[in-house]
Design a protein around this motif. Structure first.
Motif, PDB file in Angstrom:
ATOM      1  N   ASP A 157      -0.630  -6.595   0.348  1.00 22.48           N
ATOM      2  CA  ASP A 157      -0.159  -7.577   1.324  1.00 22.48           C
ATOM      3  C   ASP A 157       0.283  -6.828   2.582  1.00 22.48           C
ATOM      4  OD1 ASP A 157      -0.326  -9.933  -0.432  1.00 22.48           O
ATOM      5  OD2 ASP A 157       1.240  -8.906  -1.568  1.00 22.48           O
ATOM      6  N   GLN A 158       0.541  -7.590   3.658  1.00 17.74           N
ATOM      7  CA  GLN A 158       0.938  -6.983   4.918  1.00 17.74           C
ATOM      8  C   GLN A 158       2.270  -7.548   5.389  1.00 17.74           C
ATOM      9  OE1 GLN A 158      -0.826  -4.514   6.353  1.00 17.74           O
ATOM     10  NE2 GLN A 158      -2.227  -4.647   4.611  1.00 17.74           N
ATOM     11  N   GLY A 184       1.882   3.342   3.021  1.00 18.84           N
ATOM     12  CA  GLY A 184       2.898   2.928   3.975  1.00 18.84           C
ATOM     13  C   GLY A 184       4.128   3.824   3.953  1.00 18.84           C
ATOM     14  N   ASP A 237       0.861  -1.176   0.000  1.00 20.97           N
ATOM     15  CA  ASP A 237       0.000   0.000   0.000  1.00 20.97           C
ATOM     16  C   ASP A 237       0.900   1.230   0.000  1.00 20.97           C
ATOM     17  OD1 ASP A 237      -1.755   2.086   0.490  1.00 20.97           O
ATOM     18  OD2 ASP A 237      -2.848   1.044   2.060  1.00 20.97           O
ATOM     19  N   GLY A 279       5.285  -7.585   2.722  1.00 19.84           N
ATOM     20  CA  GLY A 279       5.359  -8.867   3.410  1.00 19.84           C
ATOM     21  C   GLY A 279       6.347  -9.853   2.835  1.00 19.84           C
TER      22      GLY A 279
END
Length: 226
Positions: free
Chosen positions: A166-167, A27, A24, A133
């Motif tokens: 994703d994280q 971030g 994202d 991630g």
């Protein structure tokens, strides 16, 4: 038209990528991030698509012998990533979105892509990969991936496509194993890496582009046990 993150990742892997993650772009607005922000040159950015390939062990293990072979293998990885990213960026634009390619990770030291004083590129690819991630940071300032450690090459696509991000998968920003290891610190031929997490990229640049005549070093990657 919505872009499917799953289909985009599948397409990247079909084109030759070993791993893909989506960060994202918001971030990069976190207070702990002190690098250049992609929003500064793409105001409408929504996603950063990080693409990577794994560097074969055979060119890393002999180092410092075989530096020409190691360097050539890295350049082949760079060429592969550029083709993959270009194809994906064109497909995104055909679907009505903007897309731009980030210079390949590892190619910015002393070259055209970075500020010559700070040695910072327009965005940190490694930070983008952490947001997506794909791994954590090591004391060597490299991204340590979950499966192949730092033996990778990366690039990224900046886009205004609203992809599902994703994280980060680890709570620790820096791999905890690095504290008790520090092999990269002891092995660095120019002392560019410190145990307190500081890094002097100018020493790394000068060694590769002056002492080694443009060949890559790779010692911190060879000694990393992760």
């Amino acid at each position: 038209m919505m872009v499917s993150a799953a289909k985009l990742k599948e397409q990247a892997q079909k084109l030759g990528a070993d791993f893909v993650g989506i960060a994202d772009a918001e971030g990069f607005q976190r207070p702990e991030y002190t690098g250049n922000k992609p929003q500064e040159f793409m105001p409408g950015i929504r996603s950063v698509i990080v693409i990577g390939v794994v560097i074969p062990k055979g060119c890393v293990q002999p180092l410092p012998k075989g530096r020409p072979e190691y360097t050539n293998t890295l350049m082949a990885g760079t060429a592969t990533l550029r083709v993959i990213a270009f194809r994906l960026a064109r497909d995104l634009e055909k679907q009505g979105y903007e897309a731009s390619l980030v210079p390949t990770e590892g190619s910015e030291f002393g070259m055209w892509y970075a500020d010559q004083k700070t040695l910072r590129a327009d965005i940190s690819l490694k930070y983008a990969a952490w947001l997506a991630g794909l791994g954590s940071f090591g004391l060597n300032q490299l991204l340590i991936t979950h499966e192949t450690g730092p033996r990778i090459r990366m690039t990224a696509i900046l886009t205004d496509a609203p992809l599902v991000a994703d994280q980060p998968t680890r709570n620790a920003f820096v791999r905890p194993e690095c504290t008790g290891c520090q092999k990269c610190i002891r092995a660095c031929p120019v002392g560019a890496i410190s145990s307190d997490g500081t890094f002097r990229p100018e020493l790394c640049r000068d060694f590769m582009f002056s002492t080694l005549g443009g060949l890559r070093c790779g010692i911190c990657i060879r000694v990393c046990p992760l």
